[in-house]
Design an enzyme around this catalytic site. Sequence first.
Site, short mmCIF file in Angstrom:
data_model
loop_
_atom_site.label_atom_id
_atom_site.label_comp_id
_atom_site.label_asym_id
_atom_site.label_seq_id
_atom_site.Cartn_x
_atom_site.Cartn_y
_atom_site.Cartn_z
N TYR A 169 5.70 8.51 -16.72
CA TYR A 169 5.37 9.12 -17.87
C TYR A 169 4.81 10.54 -17.89
O TYR A 169 5.53 10.64 -19.19
CB TYR A 169 3.91 8.31 -18.73
CG TYR A 169 3.73 8.06 -20.35
CD1 TYR A 169 4.46 7.34 -20.71
CD2 TYR A 169 2.24 9.28 -20.32
CE1 TYR A 169 3.68 7.65 -22.54
CE2 TYR A 169 1.79 8.94 -21.38
CZ TYR A 169 2.60 8.70 -22.73
OH TYR A 169 1.91 9.24 -23.69
N SER A 181 1.79 14.15 -25.09
CA SER A 181 0.85 13.27 -24.74
C SER A 181 0.33 14.74 -23.97
O SER A 181 0.63 15.71 -23.33
CB SER A 181 0.62 12.54 -23.81
OG SER A 181 0.03 11.88 -23.20
#
Length: 264
Positions: A173, A149
């Site tokens: 995350y 990501s």
Amino acid sequence: MRDYFDLTGKVAIITGGHSWLGYDMACVLAEYGCSIIIASRTEEKIKNATDNIKKQYGVETKYIVFDQTSSDECQRMAEEAESWKNHIDILINNAGGGSGISECDFLNRSQKDITAVITSNLIGSLLCTQAVGRYMVKRRYGKIINIGSIAGIVGRDRRIYTKNNKMQQPVDYAAAKAGVIGMTRDLAAYFAPYNVHVNSISPGGFYKNEPKGFVDDYSNLTPQNRMGTMGKDIKGAALFLASDASDYVTGHNLVVDGGFSTTK
């Protein structure tokens, strides 16, 4: 060059491939002739996804229910996948996810939630790669694609989240996805002698029915002035890294974000 992208006769496992980007990647591999295995925790969702792919693209499909946070479960999944066609050619480590519905603010976030996100996104990808990689090493062929990501490469300005009453992205995350990108580089070196390629794709924000204010703010931070489009923008990257067209590419993090991370 068309032959380099042909996946006829290949078998791919896509973890978490029943929806969103995972489903898009499963579809593009199927479109180019690949047999598809979707592996995840929810049987109904993955059964529907494999049925739809089989119907739309005419390829063979299979689903496997498993929990990627368990080493034993990952090994069982790999064994079942291998026994289906006696080979596994492609693994896309897509399962994971972000915050869920829990408190995301870093100073208020619980250890339980932090651990769950890191375990699902990072440890799960490692365990799947370990289990499937054993079979790829024996055959001396494999394409492994880890889904990272842009959260793993740039910090996030959370003002556009709070301004638009949208749940923010948790710091854990970002930590997990940075780990995915780091493990990709080292796994690429580890597997290179066995002709197993390991790369990652780091998507930016893809539109998933977010509030208009958030979409506008995010787009204004992106040189291409838009969020990613489901059903389209991830497919080329996945096909390239899964196919023979990328045979001299390993350890690479392919960023698909409309330029978002280039302007920070």
